[in-house]
Design a protein around this motif. Structure first.
Motif, PDB file in Angstrom:
ATOM      1  N   GLN A  68      33.352  43.588  40.320  1.00 24.39           N
ATOM      2  CA  GLN A  68      32.921  43.612  38.932  1.00 24.39           C
ATOM      3  C   GLN A  68      32.230  44.921  38.532  1.00 24.39           C
TER       4      GLN A  68
ATOM      5  N   ALA B  15      39.538  27.526  36.378  1.00 24.85           N
ATOM      6  CA  ALA B  15      39.753  27.850  37.793  1.00 24.85           C
ATOM      7  C   ALA B  15      40.175  26.608  38.576  1.00 24.85           C
TER       8      ALA B  15
ATOM      9  N   PRO C 145      42.223  42.532  37.996  1.00 26.31           N
ATOM     10  CA  PRO C 145      43.152  41.454  38.344  1.00 26.31           C
ATOM     11  C   PRO C 145      43.218  41.176  39.838  1.00 26.31           C
TER      12      PRO C 145
ATOM     13  N   GLU D 250      38.549  43.678  30.835  1.00 27.14           N
ATOM     14  CA  GLU D 250      38.662  42.447  31.620  1.00 27.14           C
ATOM     15  C   GLU D 250      38.262  42.697  33.073  1.00 27.14           C
TER      16      GLU D 250
ATOM     17  N   VAL E 240      38.521  32.989  44.306  1.00 27.11           N
ATOM     18  CA  VAL E 240      38.441  31.976  43.257  1.00 27.11           C
ATOM     19  C   VAL E 240      36.979  31.589  43.135  1.00 27.11           C
ATOM     20  N   TRP E 241      36.510  31.440  41.908  1.00 25.56           N
ATOM     21  CA  TRP E 241      35.103  31.155  41.660  1.00 25.56           C
ATOM     22  C   TRP E 241      34.999  30.358  40.370  1.00 25.56           C
TER      23      TRP E 241
ATOM     24  N   TYR F 250      35.126  30.009  36.961  1.00 24.16           N
ATOM     25  CA  TYR F 250      35.506  30.575  35.666  1.00 24.16           C
ATOM     26  C   TYR F 250      36.357  29.524  34.942  1.00 24.16           C
TER      27      TYR F 250
ATOM     28  N   LYS G 295      40.991  33.381  48.245  1.00 29.27           N
ATOM     29  CA  LYS G 295      42.260  32.899  47.707  1.00 29.27           C
ATOM     30  C   LYS G 295      43.447  33.624  48.336  1.00 29.27           C
TER      31      LYS G 295
ATOM     32  N   SER H 285      31.952  32.391  45.793  1.00 29.21           N
ATOM     33  CA  SER H 285      33.403  32.328  45.687  1.00 29.21           C
ATOM     34  C   SER H 285      34.049  31.845  46.980  1.00 29.21           C
TER      35      SER H 285
ATOM     36  N   TYR I 225      41.145  38.149  40.834  1.00 32.05           N
ATOM     37  CA  TYR I 225      41.751  36.828  40.669  1.00 32.05           C
ATOM     38  C   TYR I 225      42.753  36.523  41.782  1.00 32.05           C
TER      39      TYR I 225
END
Length: 346
Positions: free
Chosen positions: A154, A178, A165, A162, A172-173, A175, A200, A197, A168
């Protein structure tokens, strides 16, 4: 570290026990082997032989061996051809396509281990996804991402404002919307609530469970493990050119990684050598999370201690510099070969 270098079949008992060679000698042999392979392997195979090592794979690993021995010119010599014809490697548009079954052996893949879900079999095949999955999906949750990785994704938003990507595709967390193993993420019980998280990448997250494969096997992973991709080739070239202070060339390769992630492609255009190297280290963390590479990168960059202690890793207080930088020689090897000496501190 130092290991026995055996390049011929022992002819008698006196030749069974071989002392350790220096690591640099082992690396030189590895380079020679990869170079020889690159001169004899084909560029491609017919579909019936998908998965066999190609000329491109040999060159990519030759480049990696050069990278790990600070042979920057060797990296560039080995890897630059992979960016041109007759090779056809390229980054796939969707980063996540590198880690799911539906898009195995794609244009970005240079070498990947072919896994198959065999009916009736019961064995953790390779990088078992069950070890990572939550209890609700019959998983064992033995590997989980730290908040350091969660936060690193982040640090920079995309050109559209955004999240990256790759975040994602990797994690996975909590949001909106999700889902994980066909369950709302919020319904899963985090065994370690201090971490935000779940991993994934390489998980069969669109199934209900990781305990039974599609063909009925137990604990089998039928998702190929991509162990050499074109994105790594680009990152290695960027690093080699950076170390040679050829920053415009480094920017050209790094720009491709950033563009796929929808980040500002021109950000590194005016970077100096230190800034470029820091960016390469940061992007490597994001691009290759959960791919068994970070530890070795940190060690060769000389920042293993710094990064371990400046993290939220469980057990970091037990780190001993010089000891934990290398694995111990397995006791079974020492038992089989009395000429071997254990690594320091072990």
């Amino acid at each position: 570290g130092d290991v026995p270098l055996i390049i011929s079949v022992p002819q008698n008992k006196d030749e069974y026990f071989v002392k350790q060679s220096l690591a640099k000698e082992v690396w030189e042999q590895a380079k020679a082997d990869f170079k020889a392979a690159s001169e004899t392997l084909p560029i491609a195979y017919s579909s019936e032989f998908t998965g066999r090592a190609t000329q491109g794979a040999a060159l990519a690993y030759l480049g990696k061996a050069c990278l790990y021995t600070n042979d920057w010119e060797g990296v560039i010599t080995a890897l630059t051809p992979l960016t041109k014809s007759p090779y056809t490697y390229k980054l796939v548009d969707n980063f996540g396509d590198n880690f799911v079954i539906a898009t195995e052996n794609n244009e970005e893949s240079i070498f990947e281990v072919q896994f198959k879900d065999i009916p009736g079999a019961s064995f953790p095949n390779g990088f078992s996804a069950r070890m990572v999955a939550p209890a609700e999906a019959q998983g064992w949750y033995e590997l989980f991402p730290t908040n350091k990785l969660f936060d690193a994704f982040q640090k920079e938003k995309t050109v559209d404002g955004e999240l990256d990507p790759r975040m994602y595709a990797t994690l996975v967390w909590k949001y909106e919307g999700a889902m994980f193993y066909n369950r709302p993420f919020e319904s899963l019980v985090l065994p370690f609530p201090q971490f935000k998280s779940w991993l994934k990448k390489y998980q069969n997250y669109d199934r209900d469970t990781e305990s039974i494969g599609l063909a009925g096997s137990l604990n089998m992973m039928d998702n190929n493990e991509r162990i050499m991709r074109y994105d790594y080739v680009l990152m290695m070239l960027a690093e080699a050119h950076t170390m040679k202070n050829q920053l415009s060339e480094a920017h050209t390769y790094l720009k491709q990684i950033r563009t796929r992630a929808k980040l500002d492609e021109n950000k590194t255009a005016s970077y100096n050598r230190e800034q470029m190297m820091a960016e390469i280290q940061h992007q490597s963390m994001l691009e290759f999370a959960r791919e068994n590479q970070r530890f070795y990168d940190l060690r060769r960059w000389g920042i293993l201690k710094q990064e371990l202690l400046n993290s939220d890793k469980e057990g970091k207080e037990f780190y001993v510099e010089g000891k934990h930088d290398f694995f111990p020689i397995p006791q079974s090897e020492i038992n089989a070969n009395p000429a071997i000496e254990q690594n320091p501190y072990w």
